[in-house]
Design a protein around this motif. Structure first.
Motif, PDB file in Angstrom:
ATOM      1  N   ASN A 202       0.821  -1.309   0.039  1.00 35.92           N
ATOM      2  CA  ASN A 202      -0.013  -0.033  -0.106  1.00 35.92           C
ATOM      3  C   ASN A 202       0.707   1.419   0.172  1.00 35.92           C
ATOM      4  OD1 ASN A 202       0.821   0.268   2.578  1.00 35.92           O
ATOM      5  ND2 ASN A 202      -0.893  -0.770   3.636  1.00 35.92           N
ATOM      6  N   GLN A 203       0.324   2.306   0.323  1.00 34.07           N
ATOM      7  CA  GLN A 203       0.903   3.802   0.083  1.00 34.07           C
ATOM      8  C   GLN A 203       2.084   3.706   1.157  1.00 34.07           C
ATOM      9  OE1 GLN A 203      -2.083   6.709   0.621  1.00 34.07           O
ATOM     10  NE2 GLN A 203      -2.476   6.584  -1.538  1.00 34.07           N
ATOM     11  N   ARG A 204       2.174   3.223   2.148  1.00 37.45           N
ATOM     12  CA  ARG A 204       3.072   2.909   3.517  1.00 37.45           C
ATOM     13  C   ARG A 204       4.054   1.839   3.209  1.00 37.45           C
ATOM     14  NH1 ARG A 204      -0.876   2.632   8.652  1.00 37.45           N
ATOM     15  NH2 ARG A 204      -1.726   1.269   7.126  1.00 37.45           N
ATOM     16  N   GLY A 205       3.985   1.195   2.137  1.00 30.02           N
ATOM     17  CA  GLY A 205       5.123   0.227   1.975  1.00 30.02           C
ATOM     18  C   GLY A 205       4.721  -1.151   1.534  1.00 30.02           C
ATOM     19  N   GLU A 206       5.563  -2.256   1.974  1.00 30.54           N
ATOM     20  CA  GLU A 206       4.977  -3.741   1.621  1.00 30.54           C
ATOM     21  C   GLU A 206       5.189  -4.381   3.022  1.00 30.54           C
ATOM     22  OE1 GLU A 206       7.428  -5.307  -1.394  1.00 30.54           O
ATOM     23  OE2 GLU A 206       6.358  -4.140  -2.973  1.00 30.54           O
ATOM     24  N   GLY A 207       4.560  -5.454   3.239  1.00 30.41           N
ATOM     25  CA  GLY A 207       4.564  -6.233   4.211  1.00 30.41           C
ATOM     26  C   GLY A 207       4.107  -7.371   4.169  1.00 30.41           C
ATOM     27  N   ARG A 208       4.065  -8.201   5.629  1.00 29.16           N
ATOM     28  CA  ARG A 208       3.310  -9.675   5.375  1.00 29.16           C
ATOM     29  C   ARG A 208       2.650  -9.737   6.782  1.00 29.16           C
ATOM     30  NH1 ARG A 208       8.079 -13.062   6.531  1.00 29.16           N
ATOM     31  NH2 ARG A 208       8.848 -11.239   8.058  1.00 29.16           N
ATOM     32  N   TRP A 226       1.858  -9.296  12.531  1.00 28.98           N
ATOM     33  CA  TRP A 226       2.434  -8.455  11.160  1.00 28.98           C
ATOM     34  C   TRP A 226       3.985  -8.561  11.163  1.00 28.98           C
ATOM     35  CZ3 TRP A 226      -1.547  -6.471   8.090  1.00 28.98           C
ATOM     36  CH2 TRP A 226      -2.963  -6.616   8.811  1.00 28.98           C
ATOM     37  N   ASN A 227       4.441  -8.624   9.886  1.00 24.74           N
ATOM     38  CA  ASN A 227       5.821  -8.320   9.617  1.00 24.74           C
ATOM     39  C   ASN A 227       6.844  -9.045  10.336  1.00 24.74           C
ATOM     40  OD1 ASN A 227       5.246  -6.350   7.489  1.00 24.74           O
ATOM     41  ND2 ASN A 227       4.603  -4.728   8.990  1.00 24.74           N
ATOM     42  N   ALA A 228       7.898  -8.366  11.290  1.00 19.92           N
ATOM     43  CA  ALA A 228       8.529  -9.149  12.011  1.00 19.92           C
ATOM     44  C   ALA A 228       8.208 -10.051  12.930  1.00 19.92           C
ATOM     45  CB  ALA A 228       9.638  -7.926  12.525  1.00 19.92           C
ATOM     46  N   VAL A 229       7.108  -9.756  13.382  1.00 18.69           N
ATOM     47  CA  VAL A 229       6.294 -10.824  14.369  1.00 18.69           C
ATOM     48  C   VAL A 229       6.144 -12.185  13.676  1.00 18.69           C
ATOM     49  CG1 VAL A 229       4.674 -11.176  16.043  1.00 18.69           C
ATOM     50  CG2 VAL A 229       5.462  -8.829  15.551  1.00 18.69           C
ATOM     51  N   VAL A 230       5.945 -12.070  12.276  1.00 20.11           N
ATOM     52  CA  VAL A 230       5.539 -13.186  11.770  1.00 20.11           C
ATOM     53  C   VAL A 230       6.730 -14.424  11.734  1.00 20.11           C
ATOM     54  CG1 VAL A 230       5.225 -14.160   9.063  1.00 20.11           C
ATOM     55  CG2 VAL A 230       4.137 -12.273   9.858  1.00 20.11           C
ATOM     56  N   ASP A 231       7.821 -13.624  11.642  1.00 19.72           N
ATOM     57  CA  ASP A 231       8.971 -14.658  11.754  1.00 19.72           C
ATOM     58  C   ASP A 231       8.987 -15.433  12.901  1.00 19.72           C
ATOM     59  OD1 ASP A 231       9.949 -14.033   9.053  1.00 19.72           O
ATOM     60  OD2 ASP A 231      10.884 -12.522   9.883  1.00 19.72           O
ATOM     61  N   ASP A 232       8.614 -14.512  14.194  1.00 15.88           N
ATOM     62  CA  ASP A 232       8.733 -15.212  15.503  1.00 15.88           C
ATOM     63  C   ASP A 232       7.482 -16.367  15.779  1.00 15.88           C
ATOM     64  OD1 ASP A 232      11.009 -13.659  16.178  1.00 15.88           O
ATOM     65  OD2 ASP A 232       9.615 -11.820  16.747  1.00 15.88           O
ATOM     66  N   LEU A 233       6.407 -16.086  15.153  1.00 15.17           N
ATOM     67  CA  LEU A 233       5.407 -16.606  15.582  1.00 15.17           C
ATOM     68  C   LEU A 233       4.758 -17.874  14.655  1.00 15.17           C
ATOM     69  CD1 LEU A 233       3.160 -14.167  17.607  1.00 15.17           C
ATOM     70  CD2 LEU A 233       4.928 -15.811  18.447  1.00 15.17           C
ATOM     71  N   TYR A 234       5.178 -17.646  13.343  1.00  8.42           N
ATOM     72  CA  TYR A 234       4.439 -18.565  12.378  1.00  8.42           C
ATOM     73  C   TYR A 234       4.617 -20.070  12.579  1.00  8.42           C
ATOM     74  CZ  TYR A 234       2.115 -20.016   8.079  1.00  8.42           C
ATOM     75  OH  TYR A 234       1.289 -20.783   7.197  1.00  8.42           O
ATOM     76  N   GLU A 235       5.898 -20.372  12.676  1.00  6.80           N
ATOM     77  CA  GLU A 235       6.155 -21.793  12.892  1.00  6.80           C
ATOM     78  C   GLU A 235       5.896 -22.264  14.392  1.00  6.80           C
ATOM     79  OE1 GLU A 235       7.006 -24.032  10.666  1.00  6.80           O
ATOM     80  OE2 GLU A 235       7.168 -22.170   9.105  1.00  6.80           O
ATOM     81  N   LYS A 236       5.707 -21.290  15.158  1.00 10.48           N
ATOM     82  CA  LYS A 236       5.298 -21.779  16.654  1.00 10.48           C
ATOM     83  C   LYS A 236       4.045 -22.205  17.169  1.00 10.48           C
ATOM     84  CE  LYS A 236       9.506 -19.380  18.122  1.00 10.48           C
ATOM     85  NZ  LYS A 236      10.336 -18.211  18.724  1.00 10.48           N
ATOM     86  N   LEU A 237       3.112 -21.319  16.453  1.00 12.56           N
ATOM     87  CA  LEU A 237       1.695 -21.580  16.367  1.00 12.56           C
ATOM     88  C   LEU A 237       1.257 -22.620  15.705  1.00 12.56           C
ATOM     89  CD1 LEU A 237       0.340 -17.915  16.786  1.00 12.56           C
ATOM     90  CD2 LEU A 237       0.161 -19.607  18.618  1.00 12.56           C
TER      91      LEU A 237
END
Length: 587
Positions: A202-208, A226-237
């Motif tokens: 979007n106008q503020r940039g890209e993200g995940r 969102w964003n950096a928190v995705v790396d911390d939690l995705y495989e753990k949940l």
């Protein structure tokens, strides 16, 4: 209890002192009276406008009485409509079909999960005295709280053992009790769904981001990282695992992007703490099952749960979506013991990973009802499926299927709807009143709806009964006279002469209301049209109609078109009523 209007005396005392794991107690279906119902308003403190009136959501606290004592309880979110639609009020008598007990601070709170109203208004019964729920008893066996085997924090800063132990002292709230103005809370919930990692720009940039659906016995709530928190939690949940979750932000739910039944959602940020829990007292998935035969009674886009047997599994295929992306899909043919079969579609990762063989029992949570071919189902990205679930409904279904259900013949909703479908056949066994047509919002979807009705012609417009139409087959658009003949803008052609078509608008009514119907001469020939004009007023007819949306002056309106109309055949009508009296509906 001698009758349904007698309260379950003593049940409040038992709920006050009983064990929260005492299933016979919490499944006892007591009859209680509601002494008061109070709205608890929660304000979204994250609203930059600081206008609480614009960012509120409701919870309802109920004082329940058994005639001897009363206790405070909370209504589950999914039952809010009972208050909002005035179905329950002060002094209502109700059977509590399902309830649970949750720990909040130093109290235990009764959560009303489902109920059946016996009497909406009633005189107050007895002179009940107050009871306060006793606090939960601490563990006395010298062993720490069971099951927290790994601490997972989305923060990159390591936490000390004391910090983690301190977090465990926060009270466990039921999901239904979460509001934005609470701070020190935890939930113990099962992850019933986890989405793929998605990308945005979007106008503020890209993200995940990715989302999960947490569920406990009181309800469900969506969580998003969102964003950096995705790396911390995705495989753990992980799906179907239970976690203790705290220090997430509670925001008002964005209903446009969620099908989860909760007014709030969680934002999982870098300060959120999540611990996997192997406690034996773990929440289980709660379902609200609908039989496949009952799908016809649900509106298009409704969300429901089903438990079914898979009869057929199609190969994986690809389709192009509206935004020019390719996604995978897989169709299943599913059946249940109501005697119906329905197509159920899986999408994306759920379609790719599906490898279950036919004849398996699957419980689906969160499927959308579509009207393709009458009725079909689609598993939402936020939905979940459990293969061979250990629940009574699944065991009953499996027993039926093995005991002859596999060889049964099944109905489809396509067959059920075809009687009043595009062919214009009048279906006497499923006549709709005019009020039914409006209440069901027929014609408001992208595709037309078909229905049969029996009504009296009140008035027929006689002005503008003919219009010059394009003679091209299947066009029928109005043409205008010009210097080179009669021109059709749709076909981009001019013709020597037009083909005149009849267009009839008539007001018809029954005991529930009145609507306008439109008919053209391709439904009725000219002679019959003239006859109707002169002799039909104040007579009753049976109509097969099509309801569809049309745009006029940039406004969408529903137009009801006549596909077929005929005078009442009293012999056929009588036979239809006799068949109705002998049907299962009349028993």
């Amino acid at each position: 209890m001698s009758n349904d209007n007698r309260l379950s005396e003593g049940i409040c005392q038992r709920l006050n002192s009983g064990d929260k794991d005492d299933e016979p107690l919490w499944n006892s279906k007591p009859t209680l009276q509601f002494l008061s119902i109070k709205k608890v308003v929660a304000v979204n403190n994250n609203d930059p406008s600081n206008n609480p009136g614009s960012t509120t959501a409701d919870r309802y606290r109920i004082i329940i009485s058994d005639g001897l004592h009363f206790l405070q309880a909370m209504l589950a979110t999914q039952l809010n409509y009972l208050v909002e639609e005035d179905l329950i009020t002060k002094n209502t008598l109700a059977v509590i079909e399902t309830m649970s007990c949750q720990h909040i601070l130093d109290k235990r709170l009764v959560i009303l999960l489902s109920l059946r109203v016996l009497q909406r208004e009633s005189p107050k019964i007895g002179n009940p005295a107050p009871l306060t729920m006793t606090p939960p008893q601490p563990k006395t066996d010298g062993v720490s709280s069971p099951g927290t085997v790994a601490s997972v924090s989305s923060s990159t800063v390591p936490q000390s053992h004391n910090q983690q132990a301190g977090n465990r002292t926060n009270p466990i709230y039921p999901i239904v009790a979460l509001t934005p103005y609470q701070n020190n809370w935890r939930i113990k919930a099962r992850v019933v769904q986890k989405s793929d990692i998605r990308h945005y720009s979007n106008q503020r940039g890209e993200g995940r981001f990715f989302s999960v659906t947490f569920m406990d016995e009181s309800g469900e709530i969506k969580g998003t990282a969102w964003n950096a928190v995705v790396d911390d939690l995705y495989e753990k949940l992980r799906e179907n695992h239970v976690y203790l979750v705290s220090k997430a932000r509670v925001n008002l739910a964005k209903k446009k992007f969620s099908t989860v039944s909760n007014d709030y959602e969680l934002s999982l940020d870098r300060g959120t703490e999540i611990e996997e829990c192997h406690d034996a007292d773990a929440p289980v998935i709660r379902y609200n099952f609908v039989n496949l035969s009952g799908l016809q009674d649900l509106q298009k886009e409704a969300i429901c749960d089903v438990v079914v047997v898979v009869k057929e599994v199609s190969d994986l295929s690809e389709i192009n979506t509206r935004n020019n992306k390719v996604t995978q899909k897989r169709d299943l043919v599913v059946v249940d013991n109501s005697g119906f079969s329905v197509r159920l579609t899986l999408w994306g990762k759920q379609a790719e990973q599906f490898n279950t063989l036919p004849d398996s029992v699957i419980a689906f949570k969160g499927v959308r009802v579509n009207d393709f071919n009458g009725r079909s189902l689609s598993l939402l990205s936020s939905g979940a499926m459990t293969i061979g679930p250990d629940i009574p409904e699944a065991h009953t279904l499996k027993g039926w299927y093995m005991d002859g259900g596999a060889q049964a013949s099944f109905n489809s909703h396509t067959q059920a709807r075809s009687l009043s479908g595009p062919g214009g056949t009048i279906n006497r066994s499923d006549m709709r009143t005019i009020n039914d047509v409006r209440e069901a919002q027929l014609g408001m979807s992208d595709k037309p709806d078909f229905f049969s009705t029996r009504a009296t012609i009140m008035h027929i417009k006689t002005d503008n009964i003919l219009y010059p139409a394009c003679p091209t087959p299947q066009c029928n658009k109005k043409v205008t006279e010009s210097h080179d003949g009669w021109r059709c803008e749709k076909c981009d052609r001019s013709f020597e002469k037009p083909e005149y078509r009849y267009i009839i608008s008539m007001a018809v009514g029954d005991h529930t209301g009145q609507i306008w119907l439109s008919g053209f001469n391709d439904e009725e020939n000219a002679a019959k049209a003239n006859h109707i004009i002169h002799s039909a007023t104040c007579n009753m007819y049976s109509f097969a109609c099509k309801a569809s949306q049309h745009s006029f002056n940039d406004q969408n309106r529903v137009r009801y078109g006549i596909q077929r109309m005929q005078p009442l055949d009293y012999l056929a009508e009588s036979r239809s009523l006799i068949e109705l009296l002998h049907s299962a509906l009349a028993r």
